[in-house]
Design a protein around this motif. Structure first.
Motif, PDB file in Angstrom:
ATOM      1  N   ARG A   1      45.639  39.653  35.581  1.00 32.81           N
ATOM      2  CA  ARG A   1      45.244  41.065  35.583  1.00 32.81           C
ATOM      3  C   ARG A   1      45.456  41.747  34.235  1.00 32.81           C
ATOM      4  O   ARG A   1      45.621  42.953  34.157  1.00 32.81           O
ATOM      5  CB  ARG A   1      45.934  41.837  36.704  1.00 32.81           C
ATOM      6  N   GLY A   2      45.433  40.984  33.159  1.00 35.11           N
ATOM      7  CA  GLY A   2      45.637  41.554  31.841  1.00 35.11           C
ATOM      8  C   GLY A   2      44.351  41.977  31.163  1.00 35.11           C
ATOM      9  O   GLY A   2      43.246  41.638  31.587  1.00 35.11           O
ATOM     10  N   ASP A   3      44.508  42.706  30.088  1.00 33.90           N
ATOM     11  CA  ASP A   3      43.402  43.214  29.278  1.00 33.90           C
ATOM     12  C   ASP A   3      43.023  42.154  28.242  1.00 33.90           C
ATOM     13  O   ASP A   3      43.826  41.831  27.362  1.00 33.90           O
ATOM     14  CB  ASP A   3      43.855  44.508  28.590  1.00 33.90           C
TER      15      ASP A   3
ATOM     16  N   ARG B   1      48.362  45.767  42.215  1.00 31.81           N
ATOM     17  CA  ARG B   1      47.143  46.235  41.554  1.00 31.81           C
ATOM     18  C   ARG B   1      47.244  47.689  41.087  1.00 31.81           C
ATOM     19  O   ARG B   1      46.284  48.256  40.608  1.00 31.81           O
ATOM     20  CB  ARG B   1      45.952  46.078  42.490  1.00 31.81           C
TER      21      ARG B   1
ATOM     22  N   TYR C   1      49.144  49.028  38.675  1.00 34.89           N
ATOM     23  CA  TYR C   1      49.593  49.264  37.301  1.00 34.89           C
ATOM     24  C   TYR C   1      48.874  48.326  36.341  1.00 34.89           C
ATOM     25  O   TYR C   1      48.376  47.277  36.731  1.00 34.89           O
ATOM     26  CB  TYR C   1      51.113  49.092  37.174  1.00 34.89           C
ATOM     27  N   GLU C   2      48.825  48.749  35.091  1.00 36.10           N
ATOM     28  CA  GLU C   2      48.271  47.899  34.034  1.00 36.10           C
ATOM     29  C   GLU C   2      49.397  47.122  33.374  1.00 36.10           C
ATOM     30  O   GLU C   2      50.549  47.548  33.373  1.00 36.10           O
ATOM     31  CB  GLU C   2      47.542  48.752  32.992  1.00 36.10           C
ATOM     32  N   ARG C   3      49.031  46.027  32.785  1.00 32.18           N
ATOM     33  CA  ARG C   3      50.010  45.182  32.091  1.00 32.18           C
ATOM     34  C   ARG C   3      50.128  45.571  30.619  1.00 32.18           C
ATOM     35  O   ARG C   3      50.783  44.914  29.831  1.00 32.18           O
ATOM     36  CB  ARG C   3      49.613  43.719  32.214  1.00 32.18           C
ATOM     37  N   ALA C   4      49.515  46.667  30.221  1.00 28.83           N
ATOM     38  CA  ALA C   4      49.479  47.114  28.828  1.00 28.83           C
ATOM     39  C   ALA C   4      50.881  47.428  28.306  1.00 28.83           C
ATOM     40  O   ALA C   4      51.692  48.023  29.008  1.00 28.83           O
ATOM     41  CB  ALA C   4      48.589  48.348  28.698  1.00 28.83           C
TER      42      ALA C   4
ATOM     43  N   LEU D   1      49.971  53.882  35.754  1.00 31.67           N
ATOM     44  CA  LEU D   1      48.772  54.646  36.094  1.00 31.67           C
ATOM     45  C   LEU D   1      49.090  55.860  36.961  1.00 31.67           C
ATOM     46  O   LEU D   1      48.191  56.494  37.500  1.00 31.67           O
ATOM     47  CB  LEU D   1      47.761  53.737  36.804  1.00 31.67           C
TER      48      LEU D   1
ATOM     49  N   GLY E   1      51.560  50.879  30.837  1.00 34.85           N
ATOM     50  CA  GLY E   1      50.576  50.681  31.896  1.00 34.85           C
ATOM     51  C   GLY E   1      50.818  51.426  33.194  1.00 34.85           C
ATOM     52  O   GLY E   1      50.217  51.094  34.217  1.00 34.85           O
TER      53      GLY E   1
ATOM     54  N   SER F   1      49.297  42.609  26.496  1.00 37.38           N
ATOM     55  CA  SER F   1      48.992  42.653  27.910  1.00 37.38           C
ATOM     56  C   SER F   1      49.313  41.283  28.465  1.00 37.38           C
ATOM     57  O   SER F   1      49.812  40.414  27.745  1.00 37.38           O
ATOM     58  CB  SER F   1      47.516  43.001  28.131  1.00 37.38           C
TER      59      SER F   1
END
Length: 156
Positions: free
Chosen positions: A50-52, A25, A27-30, A17, A15, A44
Motif C-alpha cells: 500500500r505504498g506510494d 486502509r 492511513y498512508e505509509r508516507a 489521513l 500519512g 513510503s
C-alpha cells in the motif's frame, strides 16, 4: 584499535489521513527521512504494501546503501592501485522473500559497469571488486549474500 561512528536520522510519518491507524486502509505509509544538514528523502512502503510508488521504500534504500558502499570502496582501491576509472554505473537488484512472519532479503546482486582509461587496467579493475566487498561496511552488516557481476570496458 577500533573507532566508533554514530549516525543519526529522523523518520517522521506524514500519512495520517485524519483517523490515524484506525484501520489497515485508513492511513498512508508516507514519511520523510531526514538528517541534519541534508535534504529530506520522501519515503513510503513498497507499492505491494500500500505504498506510494513515487517515493523511496526501505528495501530500495537498503539496496542503494549496499551499492553505494561497494562503489565508494571500489573507487578508493582503484585510486590507490593506479586503476583510472572514468565511469561507474551499477544496476543492483535485491530479492526479498515475504514470509508469514514478515520477510527478509535473500540476496543482493551488484552489476557495476566500469569504464577504465587503458586496456592494461581491466584485470586489476575486475579483481578489486573482491577487495571492495570485503571492506564494505554495509555488506559486512547484512545477513544475506551480496554477489558481484562486474564488467569492465576501456574508455573509447
Amino acid at each position: 584499535m577500533s573507532k566508533l561512528h554514530t549516525y543519526t536520522t529522523t523518520v517522521t510519518w506524514s500519512g495520517n489521513l485524519g483517523t490515524g491507524t484506525s484501520g489497515y486502509r485508513s492511513y498512508e505509509r508516507a514519511h520523510e527521512v531526514t538528517a541534519e544538514g541534508r535534504p529530506a528523502i520522501a519515503g513510503s512502503s513498497d507499492p505491494a504494501f500500500r505504498g506510494d510508488p513515487a517515493r523511496w521504500n526501505p528495501e530500495q534504500l537498503l539496496l542503494a546503501s549496499v551499492s553505494q558502499c561497494h562503489m565508494l570502496w571500489y573507487l578508493h582501491f582503484c585510486a590507490v592501485e593506479g586503476v583510472v576509472v572514468t565511469s561507474y554505473l551499477d544496476r543492483a537488484e535485491g530479492t526479498m522473500a515475504e514470509t508469514a512472519t514478515g520477510g527478509h532479503f535473500t540476496e543482493a546482486v551488484l552489476r557495476p559497469r566500469i569504464e577504465v582509461a587503458e586496456a592494461g587496467m581491466t584485470g586489476r579493475a575486475l579483481a578489486l571488486h573482491e577487495r571492495a566487498h570485503r571492506s564494505c561496511f554495509i555488506a559486512n552488516s547484512v545477513n544475506f549474500p551480496v554477489r558481484h557481476e562486474p564488467t569492465v570496458s576501456v574508455r573509447p
